[in-house]
Design an enzyme around this catalytic site. Structure first.
Site, PDB file in Angstrom:
ATOM      1  N   TYR A  51     -38.550 -31.076  68.153  1.00  0.00           N
ATOM      2  CA  TYR A  51     -37.127 -31.218  67.828  1.00  0.00           C
ATOM      3  C   TYR A  51     -36.876 -32.437  66.942  1.00  0.00           C
ATOM      4  O   TYR A  51     -35.837 -32.529  66.282  1.00  0.00           O
ATOM      5  CB  TYR A  51     -36.275 -31.355  69.091  1.00  0.00           C
ATOM      6  CG  TYR A  51     -36.323 -30.201  70.052  1.00  0.00           C
ATOM      7  CD1 TYR A  51     -36.962 -28.998  69.729  1.00  0.00           C
ATOM      8  CD2 TYR A  51     -35.733 -30.297  71.303  1.00  0.00           C
ATOM      9  CE1 TYR A  51     -37.012 -27.944  70.627  1.00  0.00           C
ATOM     10  CE2 TYR A  51     -35.771 -29.237  72.208  1.00  0.00           C
ATOM     11  CZ  TYR A  51     -36.419 -28.069  71.871  1.00  0.00           C
ATOM     12  OH  TYR A  51     -36.462 -27.035  72.767  1.00  0.00           O
ATOM     13  N   LYS A  76     -41.674 -31.648  75.605  1.00  0.00           N
ATOM     14  CA  LYS A  76     -42.657 -30.576  75.485  1.00  0.00           C
ATOM     15  C   LYS A  76     -43.749 -30.934  74.492  1.00  0.00           C
ATOM     16  O   LYS A  76     -43.490 -31.581  73.478  1.00  0.00           O
ATOM     17  CB  LYS A  76     -41.974 -29.270  75.046  1.00  0.00           C
ATOM     18  CG  LYS A  76     -40.761 -28.896  75.886  1.00  0.00           C
ATOM     19  CD  LYS A  76     -40.051 -27.669  75.342  1.00  0.00           C
ATOM     20  CE  LYS A  76     -38.686 -27.522  75.971  1.00  0.00           C
ATOM     21  NZ  LYS A  76     -37.693 -28.458  75.396  1.00  0.00           N
ATOM     22  N   HIS A 109     -45.322 -26.077  75.117  1.00  0.00           N
ATOM     23  CA  HIS A 109     -44.190 -25.440  74.444  1.00  0.00           C
ATOM     24  C   HIS A 109     -44.397 -23.945  74.190  1.00  0.00           C
ATOM     25  O   HIS A 109     -43.456 -23.152  74.338  1.00  0.00           O
ATOM     26  CB  HIS A 109     -43.905 -26.164  73.125  1.00  0.00           C
ATOM     27  CG  HIS A 109     -42.479 -26.095  72.699  1.00  0.00           C
ATOM     28  ND1 HIS A 109     -41.847 -27.108  72.019  1.00  0.00           N
ATOM     29  CD2 HIS A 109     -41.549 -25.124  72.840  1.00  0.00           C
ATOM     30  CE1 HIS A 109     -40.594 -26.776  71.780  1.00  0.00           C
ATOM     31  NE2 HIS A 109     -40.387 -25.563  72.258  1.00  0.00           N
ATOM     32  N   LEU A 190     -26.992 -18.993  75.613  1.00  0.00           N
ATOM     33  CA  LEU A 190     -25.771 -18.333  75.153  1.00  0.00           C
ATOM     34  C   LEU A 190     -26.062 -17.324  74.042  1.00  0.00           C
ATOM     35  O   LEU A 190     -25.150 -16.844  73.375  1.00  0.00           O
ATOM     36  CB  LEU A 190     -24.751 -19.367  74.660  1.00  0.00           C
ATOM     37  CG  LEU A 190     -24.398 -20.487  75.639  1.00  0.00           C
ATOM     38  CD1 LEU A 190     -23.393 -21.452  75.013  1.00  0.00           C
ATOM     39  CD2 LEU A 190     -23.852 -19.924  76.950  1.00  0.00           C
ATOM     40  N   SER A 232     -24.661 -28.264  72.435  1.00  0.00           N
ATOM     41  CA  SER A 232     -23.509 -28.369  71.546  1.00  0.00           C
ATOM     42  C   SER A 232     -23.438 -29.801  71.043  1.00  0.00           C
ATOM     43  O   SER A 232     -23.868 -30.731  71.727  1.00  0.00           O
ATOM     44  CB  SER A 232     -22.205 -28.017  72.273  1.00  0.00           C
ATOM     45  OG  SER A 232     -21.106 -28.163  71.385  1.00  0.00           O
TER      46      SER A 232
END
Length: 276
Positions: A51, A76, A109, A190, A232
């Site tokens: 990330y 990870k 991962h 989501l 978010s």
């Protein structure tokens, strides 16, 4: 449901069921959004080497004033670092970037089945746990075969993180995890904000509760026992996602959302084919 509900892992540790994810959060934004999440009440942060924002997460934690033992931090191991020695080196680098002495959960991962390094990696993970650098160890995006190979070592993962949302509910893998006492964690919970939240059933249930579609889906995850960490960068949505803990769905509503799963519902890569 009480806020900050925890689940017990098979190694005796506990994990907050609702967390905060930072996938696709830019490094220069991560510090601010994690700080906001911690201020709201989140105590579980999920990041990863790939990330590129472990440093920002670490700064937010360091500046939060929250005692370390009250936080649950996951990171990870990325694919290029798989293998025994390289795994031992990689965890130290992640801890340095995070500014932490240990993580609460360390995950492989991806299984990368064609490369066949996950068992050597899992051996290193056991050493990492024994050293105290990770309190719990687990896997992410494992095929059924790769998971069975890991189980055959006699050391059962504490958690298995997989793509999981209403249009792809992963019932079969959740049942496998449950048989072995493995907690299932949902990424893209989501559906990356796409069709799942626009589904007529989800929208109808949201209207009935005066809630947002995202809150309904988070409440569904909590009801079926998943660990879930919606992402978010918008303060209002970070708060709304947190408030989903106050929403209780009926068994009928949970069943209606369960029934939304589709054969073509997967959004991300298939772990059986992902070997990059």
């Amino acid at each position: 449901m009480a806020r900050n509900q925890t689940l017990k892992l098979n190694d005796g540790n506990t994990i907050p069921q609702l967390g905060f994810g930072v996938w696709q959060v830019d490094a220069d934004v991560a510090e601010d959004v994690v700080a906001k999440a911690l201020q709201i009440g989140y105590r579980h942060i999920d990041t990863a080497k790939i990330y590129g924002n472990e440093e920002g997460v670490g700064r937010a934690i360091a500046n939060s004033g929250i005692p370390r033992e009250e936080l649950f931090v996951t990171t990870k191991l990325w694919n290029e670092d798989q293998g025994y020695e390289s795994t031992l080196e990689a965890v130290d680098k992640s801890l340095e970037r995070l500014g932490l002495d240990y993580v609460d959960l360390y995950l492989i991962h991806w299984s990368q089945p064609e490369k066949g390094k996950y068992l050597d990696t899992w051996k290193a993970f056991q050493e990492i746990k024994a050293s105290g650098k990770a309190r719990s160890i687990g896997v992410s995006n494992f095929t059924e075969k790769a998971l069975q190979d890991v189980l055959d070592t006699g050391v059962v993962p504490a958690a298995h993180q997989i793509e999981l949302h209403p249009y792809f509910n992963q019932r079969a893998m959740r049942e496998i995890d449950a048989r072995h006492g493995i907690v299932t964690e949902a990424w893209s919970p989501l559906g990356q904000g796409k069709a799942d939240l626009q589904d007529a059933t989800v929208q109808e249930i949201a209207r009935a509760h005066g809630a947002t579609p995202a809150q309904v889906v988070i409440a569904w995850h909590l009801a079926i026992g998943n660990v879930v960490f919606p992402k978010s960068v918008t303060p209002e949505r970070i708060q709304e996602n947190w408030d989903a803990q106050d929403l209780t769905l009926s068994q009928e509503e949970v069943a209606r959302i369960d029934a939304l799963t589709r054969d073509d519902g997967r959004i991300g890569p298939d772990p059986a084919d992902f070997n990059d």
